[in-house]
Scaffold this motif. Structure first.
Motif, PDB file in Angstrom:
ATOM      1  N   ALA A 257      13.395   3.883   0.796  1.00 60.07           N
ATOM      2  CA  ALA A 257      13.559   2.144   1.211  1.00 60.07           C
ATOM      3  C   ALA A 257      12.542   1.503   1.106  1.00 60.07           C
ATOM      4  O   ALA A 257      12.119   0.791   0.871  1.00 60.07           O
ATOM      5  N   ALA A 258      12.116   2.178   2.438  1.00 54.24           N
ATOM      6  CA  ALA A 258      10.390   1.518   2.883  1.00 54.24           C
ATOM      7  C   ALA A 258       9.712   1.453   2.001  1.00 54.24           C
ATOM      8  O   ALA A 258       8.849   0.366   1.346  1.00 54.24           O
ATOM      9  N   PHE A 259       9.344   2.635   1.098  1.00 52.21           N
ATOM     10  CA  PHE A 259       8.273   2.356   0.287  1.00 52.21           C
ATOM     11  C   PHE A 259       8.994   2.061  -1.032  1.00 52.21           C
ATOM     12  O   PHE A 259       7.877   1.710  -2.342  1.00 52.21           O
ATOM     13  N   GLY A 260      10.355   2.039  -1.224  1.00 56.14           N
ATOM     14  CA  GLY A 260      10.365   1.844  -2.733  1.00 56.14           C
ATOM     15  C   GLY A 260      10.478   0.342  -2.726  1.00 56.14           C
ATOM     16  O   GLY A 260      10.554  -0.420  -3.945  1.00 56.14           O
ATOM     17  N   GLN A 261      10.248  -0.841  -1.713  1.00 56.56           N
ATOM     18  CA  GLN A 261       8.920  -1.664  -1.587  1.00 56.56           C
ATOM     19  C   GLN A 261       8.252  -2.232  -0.979  1.00 56.56           C
ATOM     20  O   GLN A 261       8.483  -2.904   0.472  1.00 56.56           O
ATOM     21  N   ARG A 262       7.726  -1.242  -1.188  1.00 58.54           N
ATOM     22  CA  ARG A 262       6.420  -1.278  -0.296  1.00 58.54           C
ATOM     23  C   ARG A 262       5.396  -2.388   0.174  1.00 58.54           C
ATOM     24  O   ARG A 262       5.251  -2.869   1.638  1.00 58.54           O
ATOM     25  N   ARG A 263       5.548  -3.358  -0.359  1.00 59.24           N
ATOM     26  CA  ARG A 263       4.455  -4.790  -0.217  1.00 59.24           C
ATOM     27  C   ARG A 263       6.025  -5.256   0.866  1.00 59.24           C
ATOM     28  O   ARG A 263       5.115  -6.327   0.904  1.00 59.24           O
ATOM     29  N   LYS A 264       7.247  -5.245   0.973  1.00 57.64           N
ATOM     30  CA  LYS A 264       7.637  -5.756   1.506  1.00 57.64           C
ATOM     31  C   LYS A 264       8.073  -5.681   2.891  1.00 57.64           C
ATOM     32  O   LYS A 264       7.681  -4.357   3.184  1.00 57.64           O
ATOM     33  N   MET A 265       8.625  -6.695   4.306  1.00 62.29           N
ATOM     34  CA  MET A 265       8.263  -6.150   5.884  1.00 62.29           C
ATOM     35  C   MET A 265       9.189  -5.895   5.444  1.00 62.29           C
ATOM     36  O   MET A 265      10.178  -5.456   5.293  1.00 62.29           O
ATOM     37  N   LEU A 266       9.756  -5.404   6.903  1.00 60.57           N
ATOM     38  CA  LEU A 266      10.538  -4.049   7.170  1.00 60.57           C
ATOM     39  C   LEU A 266      11.924  -4.435   7.207  1.00 60.57           C
ATOM     40  O   LEU A 266      13.279  -3.757   6.535  1.00 60.57           O
ATOM     41  N   ARG A 267      11.902  -5.593   7.516  1.00 56.80           N
ATOM     42  CA  ARG A 267      13.110  -5.737   7.436  1.00 56.80           C
ATOM     43  C   ARG A 267      14.036  -6.475   6.616  1.00 56.80           C
ATOM     44  O   ARG A 267      14.755  -6.380   6.593  1.00 56.80           O
ATOM     45  N   ALA A 268      13.048  -6.405   5.108  1.00 51.31           N
ATOM     46  CA  ALA A 268      13.515  -7.047   4.062  1.00 51.31           C
ATOM     47  C   ALA A 268      13.854  -5.888   3.289  1.00 51.31           C
ATOM     48  O   ALA A 268      14.836  -4.913   2.513  1.00 51.31           O
ATOM     49  N   SER A 269      13.107  -4.250   3.113  1.00 51.68           N
ATOM     50  CA  SER A 269      13.181  -2.897   2.407  1.00 51.68           C
ATOM     51  C   SER A 269      13.905  -2.384   3.131  1.00 51.68           C
ATOM     52  O   SER A 269      14.232  -1.957   2.260  1.00 51.68           O
ATOM     53  N   LEU A 270      14.412  -2.505   4.615  1.00 54.58           N
ATOM     54  CA  LEU A 270      15.322  -1.463   5.406  1.00 54.58           C
ATOM     55  C   LEU A 270      16.063  -2.330   5.082  1.00 54.58           C
ATOM     56  O   LEU A 270      17.117  -1.833   6.075  1.00 54.58           O
ATOM     57  N   LYS A 271      16.763  -3.541   3.966  1.00 51.48           N
ATOM     58  CA  LYS A 271      18.376  -4.362   4.386  1.00 51.48           C
ATOM     59  C   LYS A 271      19.396  -3.766   4.519  1.00 51.48           C
ATOM     60  O   LYS A 271      20.078  -3.793   5.023  1.00 51.48           O
ATOM     61  N   ALA A 272      19.022  -2.525   3.519  1.00 48.58           N
ATOM     62  CA  ALA A 272      20.177  -1.940   3.028  1.00 48.58           C
ATOM     63  C   ALA A 272      20.532  -1.036   3.877  1.00 48.58           C
ATOM     64  O   ALA A 272      22.107  -0.260   3.852  1.00 48.58           O
TER      65      ALA A 272
ATOM     66  N   PRO B 259      -1.865   6.904   7.449  1.00 47.93           N
ATOM     67  CA  PRO B 259      -1.576   5.423   7.230  1.00 47.93           C
ATOM     68  C   PRO B 259      -2.320   4.638   7.486  1.00 47.93           C
ATOM     69  O   PRO B 259      -3.562   4.112   7.546  1.00 47.93           O
ATOM     70  N   GLY B 260      -1.879   3.234   6.303  1.00 46.26           N
ATOM     71  CA  GLY B 260      -2.816   2.456   6.400  1.00 46.26           C
ATOM     72  C   GLY B 260      -3.757   2.413   5.124  1.00 46.26           C
ATOM     73  O   GLY B 260      -4.454   1.389   5.114  1.00 46.26           O
ATOM     74  N   THR B 261      -3.601   3.133   4.606  1.00 43.08           N
ATOM     75  CA  THR B 261      -4.189   3.644   3.316  1.00 43.08           C
ATOM     76  C   THR B 261      -4.198   3.521   1.711  1.00 43.08           C
ATOM     77  O   THR B 261      -2.320   3.643   2.442  1.00 43.08           O
ATOM     78  N   SER B 262      -4.061   3.248   0.753  1.00 42.83           N
ATOM     79  CA  SER B 262      -3.487   2.974  -0.662  1.00 42.83           C
ATOM     80  C   SER B 262      -2.983   4.315  -0.748  1.00 42.83           C
ATOM     81  O   SER B 262      -1.551   4.238  -2.043  1.00 42.83           O
ATOM     82  N   ALA B 263      -2.864   5.368   0.014  1.00 40.29           N
ATOM     83  CA  ALA B 263      -2.300   6.653  -0.675  1.00 40.29           C
ATOM     84  C   ALA B 263      -1.237   6.959  -0.402  1.00 40.29           C
ATOM     85  O   ALA B 263      -0.367   7.472  -0.193  1.00 40.29           O
ATOM     86  N   TYR B 264      -1.109   5.914   1.357  1.00 33.62           N
ATOM     87  CA  TYR B 264      -0.816   7.031   1.945  1.00 33.62           C
ATOM     88  C   TYR B 264       1.363   6.156   1.884  1.00 33.62           C
ATOM     89  O   TYR B 264       1.494   4.879   1.566  1.00 33.62           O
ATOM     90  N   GLY B 265       2.246   7.122   1.608  1.00 34.23           N
ATOM     91  CA  GLY B 265       3.303   6.713   1.155  1.00 34.23           C
ATOM     92  C   GLY B 265       4.286   8.026   1.353  1.00 34.23           C
ATOM     93  O   GLY B 265       4.494   8.689   2.451  1.00 34.23           O
ATOM     94  N   ARG B 266       5.542   7.774   1.029  1.00 33.25           N
ATOM     95  CA  ARG B 266       6.473   8.518   0.619  1.00 33.25           C
ATOM     96  C   ARG B 266       5.799  10.104   1.009  1.00 33.25           C
ATOM     97  O   ARG B 266       6.518  11.213   2.049  1.00 33.25           O
ATOM     98  N   LEU B 267       5.551  10.688   0.114  1.00 35.66           N
ATOM     99  CA  LEU B 267       4.677  12.055   0.218  1.00 35.66           C
ATOM    100  C   LEU B 267       3.872  11.995   1.399  1.00 35.66           C
ATOM    101  O   LEU B 267       4.279  13.223   1.898  1.00 35.66           O
ATOM    102  N   ALA B 268       3.335  11.494   1.121  1.00 39.12           N
ATOM    103  CA  ALA B 268       2.415  11.742   2.730  1.00 39.12           C
ATOM    104  C   ALA B 268       3.220  12.141   4.045  1.00 39.12           C
ATOM    105  O   ALA B 268       3.059  12.597   5.211  1.00 39.12           O
ATOM    106  N   VAL B 269       3.810  11.154   4.228  1.00 38.37           N
ATOM    107  CA  VAL B 269       5.416  11.433   5.229  1.00 38.37           C
ATOM    108  C   VAL B 269       6.092  12.243   5.459  1.00 38.37           C
ATOM    109  O   VAL B 269       6.135  12.995   6.291  1.00 38.37           O
ATOM    110  N   ILE B 270       6.551  12.470   4.929  1.00 36.78           N
ATOM    111  CA  ILE B 270       7.268  14.170   4.190  1.00 36.78           C
ATOM    112  C   ILE B 270       6.803  15.107   5.058  1.00 36.78           C
ATOM    113  O   ILE B 270       7.574  16.443   4.934  1.00 36.78           O
TER     114      ILE B 270
END
Length: 280
Positions: free
Chosen positions: A224-239, A161-172
């Motif tokens: 949802a979260a990484f689909g808009q990774r530059r946004k805050m969670l409250r925005a990226s998780l809005k749906a 977490p906190g690195t540029s390579a961290y994303g959906r693939l890392a979490v799963i």
């Protein structure tokens, strides 16, 4: 019947069959037996172990796996390699089976014969990630996975977490397995050399691997979260529920996805499941 060690060198075998790597299949041949033997050692397989290998191509890694005494089920989509791989089947003395078909559609439980099996592969570049997701989230769980990817993809699988390579693939990957990069392989080791280096990732499934429904929820919230990774969670998780969802998971709604660790995403998946049940 000849032994695997008695077969002609890989380059000679390829030339004899008039074979070249096919760009449309993402093929880059690994012909250096020192490297393929090291991958087989890193896979920690031996006599009696069942290994599923996807995209064996000319069989460089296959030869190294057979040398360990493992039973190899090789899944190859490219019909051009049939004759070359059938020679390897014959030389294996019954420890190798060739399956011609698409690994994305394969039933691994059947390939494994109903028992445990390890997956060891130099994956074709164009299907590596979809295959990994299939093995991580599907109904069948491998005993271990030792896989070669483009280095960029390998780094994304093991990213913190906190690195540029961290994303959906890392979490799963890290929610389902212990994942680490165990070997770098330079582009020059391949024929033809790809434009970038590769790396081998070793994944060991966790005993507390999320159940299928929890995994489905994890895939939804990470998408949802990484689909808009530059946004805050409250925005990226809005749906999915926005700020209340983040708060229910114990997360800062103003945080961004790349700062949330795997445990945080699992809480998010659980909170979203609870929220949906409440609406139902």
């Amino acid at each position: 019947m000849s032994a695997v060690q008695d077969l002609p060198p890989l380059r000679e075998a390829l030339a004899a069959h008039g074979l070249m790597a096919k760009k449309s299949f993402g093929q880059h041949f690994l012909l250096d037996l020192n490297i393929t033997r090291k991958i087989a050692r890193l896979a920690e397989v031996g006599p009696g172990d069942v290994v599923i290998e996807v995209g064996p191509g000319p069989g460089g890694l296959t030869r190294a796996l057979l040398e360990t005494g493992a039973k190899v089920v090789a899944v190859e989509k490219d019909e051009r390699f049939r004759a070359l791989l059938e020679e390897l089947v014959e030389a294996s003395g019954g420890t190798m089976r060739l399956v011609l078909g698409d690994a994305l559609e394969a039933n691994e439980a059947e390939l494994a014969g109903g028992g445990p099996a390890h997956i060891v592969s130099n994956l074709p570049y164009n299907v590596g990630t979809p295959l990994l997701i299939k093995w991580l989230t599907g109904p069948w769980t491998p005993a271990s996975l030792t896989l070669m990817f483009q280095k960029e993809v390998a780094d994304r699988i093991a990213a913190a977490p906190g690195t540029s390579a961290y994303g959906r693939l890392a979490v799963i990957a890290q929610a389902t397995c212990e994942a680490r990069v165990v070997m770098d392989v330079p582009a020059r080791a391949f024929t033809p050399p790809p434009k970038i280096d590769s790396a081998v990732v070793r994944l060991l499934p966790r005993a507390d691997r999320p159940a299928p429904k929890r995994l489905d929820a994890l895939q939804a919230v990470t998408a949802a979260a990484f689909g808009q990774r530059r946004k805050m969670l409250r925005a990226s998780l809005k749906a999915l529920g926005g700020e209340p969802l983040a708060v229910a998971a114990g997360l800062d709604p103003q945080a961004r996805a790349e700062t949330v660790d795997v445990a945080g995403f699992l809480r998010l998946a659980d909170a979203w499941t609870t929220l949906r049940q409440g609406r139902g």
